[in-house]
Design a protein around this motif. Sequence first.
Motif, PDB file in Angstrom:
ATOM      1  N   LEU A  30     -47.341  15.474  10.253  1.00  0.00           N
ATOM      2  CA  LEU A  30     -48.077  15.794   9.034  1.00  0.00           C
ATOM      3  C   LEU A  30     -49.360  14.966   9.036  1.00  0.00           C
ATOM      4  N   VAL A  31     -50.461  15.612   9.382  1.00  0.00           N
ATOM      5  CA  VAL A  31     -51.721  14.884   9.547  1.00  0.00           C
ATOM      6  C   VAL A  31     -52.671  15.217   8.406  1.00  0.00           C
ATOM      7  N   GLY A  32     -53.592  14.290   8.141  1.00  0.00           N
ATOM      8  CA  GLY A  32     -54.649  14.524   7.172  1.00  0.00           C
ATOM      9  C   GLY A  32     -54.229  14.475   5.721  1.00  0.00           C
ATOM     10  N   ARG A  33     -53.024  14.076   5.427  1.00  0.00           N
ATOM     11  CA  ARG A  33     -52.537  14.062   4.038  1.00  0.00           C
ATOM     12  C   ARG A  33     -52.123  12.650   3.602  1.00  0.00           C
ATOM     13  N   THR A  34     -52.737  11.645   4.198  1.00  0.00           N
ATOM     14  CA  THR A  34     -52.356  10.257   3.915  1.00  0.00           C
ATOM     15  C   THR A  34     -52.491   9.914   2.445  1.00  0.00           C
ATOM     16  N   HIS A  35     -53.600  10.317   1.821  1.00  0.00           N
ATOM     17  CA  HIS A  35     -53.814   9.963   0.419  1.00  0.00           C
ATOM     18  C   HIS A  35     -52.759  10.600  -0.483  1.00  0.00           C
ATOM     19  N   ASP A  36     -52.336  11.819  -0.156  1.00  0.00           N
ATOM     20  CA  ASP A  36     -51.318  12.486  -0.965  1.00  0.00           C
ATOM     21  C   ASP A  36     -49.964  11.777  -0.846  1.00  0.00           C
ATOM     22  N   LEU A  37     -49.664  11.259   0.329  1.00  0.00           N
ATOM     23  CA  LEU A  37     -48.433  10.489   0.507  1.00  0.00           C
ATOM     24  C   LEU A  37     -48.528   9.167  -0.254  1.00  0.00           C
ATOM     25  N   GLU A  38     -49.721   8.592  -0.280  1.00  0.00           N
ATOM     26  CA  GLU A  38     -49.927   7.347  -1.029  1.00  0.00           C
ATOM     27  C   GLU A  38     -49.749   7.568  -2.529  1.00  0.00           C
ATOM     28  N   ILE A  39     -50.180   8.726  -3.008  1.00  0.00           N
ATOM     29  CA  ILE A  39     -50.001   9.049  -4.432  1.00  0.00           C
ATOM     30  C   ILE A  39     -48.518   9.064  -4.785  1.00  0.00           C
ATOM     31  N   MET A  40     -47.697   9.678  -3.921  1.00  0.00           N
ATOM     32  CA  MET A  40     -46.259   9.717  -4.184  1.00  0.00           C
ATOM     33  C   MET A  40     -45.655   8.319  -4.100  1.00  0.00           C
ATOM     34  N   ASP A  41     -46.076   7.521  -3.143  1.00  0.00           N
ATOM     35  CA  ASP A  41     -45.601   6.131  -3.060  1.00  0.00           C
ATOM     36  C   ASP A  41     -45.903   5.383  -4.354  1.00  0.00           C
ATOM     37  N   ARG A  42     -47.105   5.599  -4.884  1.00  0.00           N
ATOM     38  CA  ARG A  42     -47.502   4.935  -6.134  1.00  0.00           C
ATOM     39  C   ARG A  42     -46.634   5.397  -7.291  1.00  0.00           C
ATOM     40  N   MET A  43     -46.377   6.701  -7.390  1.00  0.00           N
ATOM     41  CA  MET A  43     -45.566   7.230  -8.482  1.00  0.00           C
ATOM     42  C   MET A  43     -44.147   6.669  -8.435  1.00  0.00           C
ATOM     43  N   ILE A  44     -43.590   6.603  -7.248  1.00  0.00           N
ATOM     44  CA  ILE A  44     -42.230   6.073  -7.096  1.00  0.00           C
ATOM     45  C   ILE A  44     -42.191   4.598  -7.488  1.00  0.00           C
ATOM     46  N   ALA A  45     -43.183   3.831  -7.018  1.00  0.00           N
ATOM     47  CA  ALA A  45     -43.231   2.398  -7.330  1.00  0.00           C
ATOM     48  C   ALA A  45     -43.367   2.177  -8.838  1.00  0.00           C
ATOM     49  N   ARG A  46     -44.237   2.943  -9.494  1.00  0.00           N
ATOM     50  CA  ARG A  46     -44.427   2.794 -10.946  1.00  0.00           C
ATOM     51  C   ARG A  46     -43.164   3.202 -11.702  1.00  0.00           C
ATOM     52  N   THR A  47     -42.488   4.235 -11.222  1.00  0.00           N
ATOM     53  CA  THR A  47     -41.253   4.675 -11.876  1.00  0.00           C
ATOM     54  C   THR A  47     -40.199   3.567 -11.826  1.00  0.00           C
ATOM     55  N   LYS A  48     -40.087   2.906 -10.679  1.00  0.00           N
ATOM     56  CA  LYS A  48     -39.121   1.812 -10.549  1.00  0.00           C
ATOM     57  C   LYS A  48     -39.455   0.635 -11.460  1.00  0.00           C
ATOM     58  N   LEU A  49     -40.734   0.499 -11.786  1.00  0.00           N
ATOM     59  CA  LEU A  49     -41.161  -0.577 -12.680  1.00  0.00           C
ATOM     60  C   LEU A  49     -41.128  -0.169 -14.147  1.00  0.00           C
ATOM     61  N   GLY A  50     -40.713   1.068 -14.406  1.00  0.00           N
ATOM     62  CA  GLY A  50     -40.660   1.547 -15.783  1.00  0.00           C
ATOM     63  C   GLY A  50     -42.011   1.921 -16.336  1.00  0.00           C
ATOM     64  N   LEU A  51     -42.972   2.184 -15.465  1.00  0.00           N
ATOM     65  CA  LEU A  51     -44.327   2.533 -15.896  1.00  0.00           C
ATOM     66  C   LEU A  51     -44.554   4.034 -15.750  1.00  0.00           C
ATOM     67  N   LEU A  52     -45.339   4.588 -16.663  1.00  0.00           N
ATOM     68  CA  LEU A  52     -45.603   6.022 -16.642  1.00  0.00           C
ATOM     69  C   LEU A  52     -46.669   6.389 -15.620  1.00  0.00           C
ATOM     70  N   ASP A  53     -46.648   7.629 -15.212  1.00  0.00           N
ATOM     71  CA  ASP A  53     -47.677   8.189 -14.342  1.00  0.00           C
ATOM     72  C   ASP A  53     -47.862   9.638 -14.745  1.00  0.00           C
ATOM     73  N   ARG A  54     -48.841  10.302 -14.145  1.00  0.00           N
ATOM     74  CA  ARG A  54     -49.047  11.725 -14.403  1.00  0.00           C
ATOM     75  C   ARG A  54     -48.396  12.554 -13.305  1.00  0.00           C
ATOM     76  N   GLY A  55     -48.096  13.813 -13.634  1.00  0.00           N
ATOM     77  CA  GLY A  55     -47.674  14.733 -12.604  1.00  0.00           C
ATOM     78  C   GLY A  55     -48.868  15.067 -11.717  1.00  0.00           C
ATOM     79  N   VAL A  56     -48.629  15.804 -10.645  1.00  0.00           N
ATOM     80  CA  VAL A  56     -49.692  16.140  -9.698  1.00  0.00           C
ATOM     81  C   VAL A  56     -49.661  17.640  -9.425  1.00  0.00           C
ATOM     82  N   ILE A  57     -50.843  18.244  -9.393  1.00  0.00           N
ATOM     83  CA  ILE A  57     -50.968  19.662  -9.086  1.00  0.00           C
ATOM     84  C   ILE A  57     -51.841  19.820  -7.847  1.00  0.00           C
ATOM     85  N   TYR A  58     -51.272  20.505  -6.833  1.00  0.00           N
ATOM     86  CA  TYR A  58     -51.999  20.782  -5.592  1.00  0.00           C
ATOM     87  C   TYR A  58     -52.376  22.262  -5.561  1.00  0.00           C
TER      88      TYR A  58
END
Length: 407
Positions: A30-58
Amino acid sequence: MNAETGIASRLPLHALNPFMPGAGKQPPELVGRTHDLEIMDRMIARTKLGLLDRGVIYSGLRGMGKTVLLLKLNDMASVQGMATVQIEANGDAAAEYDELIHELSLSVMRIRKPDVRQRLAEAFSRIASISLDFVFGSAKVELKGADAEKRAIRASSYKLELLIEGLAEELKHDDSGLFLFVDEFQDMSAEVMMTLITIQHKTGQRNLPFYIIGAGLPNLPGVLTKARSYAERLFEYRTIDRLDDAAAADGFQKPARELGYSFDDEALSCLVEVSNGYPYFIQAYGKATWDASDSNPITVAAVKRGEPVARRELDQGLYMSRWQRATPLGRDYLAAMASLGETCTSAQVAELMNRSVSDLSSIRLSLIELGLIYSPERGRISFTVPGMDEFIRRAMPTEDQSYDRRV
């Protein structure tokens, strides 16, 4: 040399082919989608910390790898202990509600922690057992036909909202969250789409970890904001476009090198050019070139031998099936569009067909509903599949091609 390497070294080159075109098939890299994978990493990390995030539309054209990306993001969330649900919209409200509730029940069963799974199962069982009488009151009038169907759909809306809220509350206690992945989101029935957007809004207000990750055609952002005006503020909107040359080259070279092979510079340059950065094309041209090769590194001669094979794969697997969805008049409209290029105006098509724009408005709408074209801006129309205009001009499909009335 381990056993797997020994077996691979004895296999013919064709058997090792890592490329496989197909809708939603995971590519070897899966090439060229690094930033999109980083967005999901951020959402997961914030969820574990009890912090809100927005959904994502591609959003993006077909063949850009949106479905593959959703599957990858789903895997990432699941591995990190999130509850995940993935569906494909189909426009049938009753069927979509049934699938959502069914998939939510499966997501509960997939939770690995026994105590969390038990709490979620109990919450799900309580809410799923709610009857129509509870939702609407014990009305004495017996509804039939369309009225009964509307009532059942409305009950499903309430039940889905309660289920998502209940599960999100339980998941929050475990520093987890609920992620809903929706493919072909633009095709979702208006009823279910409005319900999901409303739930996303309400759970955000209550600080509950529920997120919609949706993907669809370029018109998806507009469809969502039409359903609920505040949708523009609920999501992070991302455009999935073709890959740049470096990422496209990696899409060919990295899977080959994983198997001890490579493309030489001339072959790689040629493949990057013919694939035009489209992920689906990379798989088609990569597969055909690999099968046509008898050397390592793989040379430009294999690219040339495989090129007509890849083109036939694209014609049959990507273009012809879509051409067959259109009525004869729809095909005339598509052919007129193709003669004007990849994008044009409705007025230009009407002029070419010697018809008025209003005369052709219904056929234009039907082609949009079939997902064959979309309107990037008022008055303009484009093909949803890259290269469709070139295919129509090159292949000139005849009128005796079957018309798929089932679609």
